[in-house]
Design an enzyme around this catalytic site. Sequence first.
Site, PDB file in Angstrom:
ATOM      1  N   GLY A  18       0.779  -1.231   0.000  1.00 12.41           N
ATOM      2  CA  GLY A  18       0.000   0.000   0.000  1.00 12.41           C
ATOM      3  C   GLY A  18       0.811   1.282   0.000  1.00 12.41           C
ATOM      4  O   GLY A  18       0.314   2.327   0.428  1.00 12.41           O
ATOM      5  N   ASN A  20       1.696   3.105  -2.576  1.00  7.00           N
ATOM      6  CA  ASN A  20       1.059   4.091  -3.464  1.00  7.00           C
ATOM      7  C   ASN A  20      -0.173   4.696  -2.802  1.00  7.00           C
ATOM      8  O   ASN A  20      -0.430   5.898  -2.933  1.00  7.00           O
ATOM      9  CB  ASN A  20       0.713   3.456  -4.816  1.00  7.00           C
ATOM     10  CG  ASN A  20       1.911   3.443  -5.747  1.00  7.00           C
ATOM     11  OD1 ASN A  20       2.324   4.483  -6.253  1.00  7.00           O
ATOM     12  ND2 ASN A  20       2.492   2.273  -5.939  1.00  7.00           N
ATOM     13  N   ARG A  71     -14.070 -15.633 -10.850  1.00  8.60           N
ATOM     14  CA  ARG A  71     -13.756 -14.224 -11.098  1.00  8.60           C
ATOM     15  C   ARG A  71     -15.016 -13.363 -11.206  1.00  8.60           C
ATOM     16  O   ARG A  71     -15.071 -12.256 -10.677  1.00  8.60           O
ATOM     17  CB  ARG A  71     -12.925 -14.115 -12.384  1.00  8.60           C
ATOM     18  CG  ARG A  71     -12.300 -12.755 -12.581  1.00  8.60           C
ATOM     19  CD  ARG A  71     -11.510 -12.654 -13.869  1.00  8.60           C
ATOM     20  NE  ARG A  71     -10.497 -13.675 -14.034  1.00  8.60           N
ATOM     21  CZ  ARG A  71      -9.353 -13.741 -13.347  1.00  8.60           C
ATOM     22  NH1 ARG A  71      -9.088 -12.847 -12.426  1.00  8.60           N
ATOM     23  NH2 ARG A  71      -8.484 -14.696 -13.583  1.00  8.60           N
ATOM     24  N   ARG A  97      -5.309  -8.496  -8.767  1.00  7.03           N
ATOM     25  CA  ARG A  97      -6.310  -9.387  -9.356  1.00  7.03           C
ATOM     26  C   ARG A  97      -6.575  -8.928 -10.785  1.00  7.03           C
ATOM     27  O   ARG A  97      -6.674  -7.724 -11.040  1.00  7.03           O
ATOM     28  CB  ARG A  97      -7.651  -9.348  -8.591  1.00  7.03           C
ATOM     29  CG  ARG A  97      -7.572  -9.711  -7.142  1.00  7.03           C
ATOM     30  CD  ARG A  97      -7.208 -11.145  -6.895  1.00  7.03           C
ATOM     31  NE  ARG A  97      -8.140 -12.088  -7.509  1.00  7.03           N
ATOM     32  CZ  ARG A  97      -7.920 -13.410  -7.538  1.00  7.03           C
ATOM     33  NH1 ARG A  97      -6.815 -13.915  -7.017  1.00  7.03           N
ATOM     34  NH2 ARG A  97      -8.797 -14.210  -8.080  1.00  7.03           N
ATOM     35  N   HIS A 115       1.414   0.957 -13.170  1.00  5.28           N
ATOM     36  CA  HIS A 115       2.171  -0.250 -13.516  1.00  5.28           C
ATOM     37  C   HIS A 115       3.657   0.095 -13.484  1.00  5.28           C
ATOM     38  O   HIS A 115       4.059   1.144 -14.004  1.00  5.28           O
ATOM     39  CB  HIS A 115       1.759  -0.742 -14.909  1.00  5.28           C
ATOM     40  CG  HIS A 115       2.463  -1.999 -15.295  1.00  5.28           C
ATOM     41  ND1 HIS A 115       2.144  -3.228 -14.756  1.00  5.28           N
ATOM     42  CD2 HIS A 115       3.506  -2.213 -16.131  1.00  5.28           C
ATOM     43  CE1 HIS A 115       2.953  -4.142 -15.263  1.00  5.28           C
ATOM     44  NE2 HIS A 115       3.787  -3.556 -16.087  1.00  5.28           N
ATOM     45  N   LEU A 150      -4.889  -6.672 -20.081  1.00  8.83           N
ATOM     46  CA  LEU A 150      -4.033  -6.504 -18.899  1.00  8.83           C
ATOM     47  C   LEU A 150      -2.947  -5.456 -19.134  1.00  8.83           C
ATOM     48  O   LEU A 150      -2.238  -5.503 -20.143  1.00  8.83           O
ATOM     49  CB  LEU A 150      -3.381  -7.851 -18.554  1.00  8.83           C
ATOM     50  CG  LEU A 150      -2.457  -7.844 -17.335  1.00  8.83           C
ATOM     51  CD1 LEU A 150      -3.240  -7.626 -16.054  1.00  8.83           C
ATOM     52  CD2 LEU A 150      -1.645  -9.127 -17.273  1.00  8.83           C
ATOM     53  N   ASP A 151      -2.804  -4.538 -18.172  1.00 11.03           N
ATOM     54  CA  ASP A 151      -1.758  -3.513 -18.222  1.00 11.03           C
ATOM     55  C   ASP A 151      -1.759  -2.770 -19.549  1.00 11.03           C
ATOM     56  O   ASP A 151      -0.724  -2.570 -20.201  1.00 11.03           O
ATOM     57  CB  ASP A 151      -0.380  -4.133 -17.935  1.00 11.03           C
ATOM     58  CG  ASP A 151      -0.314  -4.680 -16.526  1.00 11.03           C
ATOM     59  OD1 ASP A 151      -0.984  -4.125 -15.631  1.00 11.03           O
ATOM     60  OD2 ASP A 151       0.397  -5.678 -16.321  1.00 11.03           O
TER      61      ASP A 151
HETATM   62  C1  GRF Z   1       3.650  -1.023  -7.382  1.00 10.60           C
HETATM   63  O1  GRF Z   1       4.925  -1.213  -7.924  1.00 10.60           O
HETATM   64  C2  GRF Z   1       2.635  -0.826  -8.470  1.00 10.60           C
HETATM   65  O2  GRF Z   1       3.142  -0.182  -9.597  1.00 10.60           O
HETATM   66  C3  GRF Z   1       2.261  -2.239  -8.821  1.00 10.60           C
HETATM   67  O3  GRF Z   1       2.261  -2.929  -7.614  1.00 10.60           O
HETATM   68  C4  GRF Z   1       3.136  -2.278  -6.687  1.00 10.60           C
HETATM   69  C5  GRF Z   1       2.309  -1.962  -5.497  1.00 10.60           C
HETATM   70  O4  GRF Z   1       3.057  -1.404  -4.459  1.00 10.60           O
HETATM   71  N1  GRF Z   1       1.006  -2.272  -9.537  1.00 10.60           N
HETATM   72  P1  GRF Z   1       2.347  -0.732  -3.220  1.00 10.60           P
HETATM   73  O5  GRF Z   1       1.370  -1.759  -2.646  1.00 10.60           O
HETATM   74  O6  GRF Z   1       1.628   0.491  -3.722  1.00 10.60           O
HETATM   75  O7  GRF Z   1       3.431  -0.415  -2.261  1.00 10.60           O
END
Ligand code: GRF
Length: 218
Positions: A18, A20, A71, A97, A115, A150-151
């Site tokens: 977490g 971010n 899913r 997910r 990403h 995806l992505d």
């Molecule tokens: C980050 O590198 C994000 O880009 C990727 O998963 C990671 C999550 O990190 N999708 P955090 O949980 O935000 O620390």
Amino acid sequence: MNSTVARCSIVILISGRGSNMEALLAAVARGDLPVRVAAVISNRPAAQGLASAAAQGVPTAVVDHKAYAGREEFDAALAACIDGYAPDLVILAGFMRILSEGFVRHYEGRLLNIHPSLLPAFPGLHTHQRALDEGVRIHGCTVHFVTPALDHGPVVVQAAVPVLDGDDEATLAARVLAQEHVVYPLAVRWFAEGRLRLAGGRVFVDAERPIQAALIAP
Ligand code: GRF
């Protein structure tokens, strides 16, 4: 900032650490991000970020994917949980997910992901090791609107970092992560301020497509 802007409501989806999410909450606390964090939702009850969000007074919820047969069932429960908070924007922040097409379509234009690569390079997992293995000299991260692939999806902002001699997966990941914590709050702020426009599959901020060259870290 006017009150309309301040009312932009977001839900953040996490699966683990977490960081971010923390960067977003910190930006809100500093007054740099005009949003209301309606909730943080995790598919994993033990996600580290949940306790931290709760400690900061943010409502939290768990929709445990293991409790659902498949899913589609999980995505329906997750969407019901999210929609209970009626957010303007849903933010995937390390949410591990794969989401069904129906889920993604339901949130079209209001679902962002971050990403850890310069997409379209290195979608999927283990992006930093793959970048090292390929010998690329520039790596980074991407904030994008989510599409069913995806992505993939229209890029809002990217931050580039150099790949240095002597880097390993951990050092490169740390350099990218520091930039993730800069560009995700920036992208969310643009959304909250109503400044993002999608035209011809490209994202404009106001009428421009700014280059975040200043974000190239030493
Ligand atoms: C980050 O590198 C994000 O880009 C990727 O998963 C990671 C999550 O990190 N999708 P955090 O949980 O935000 O620390």
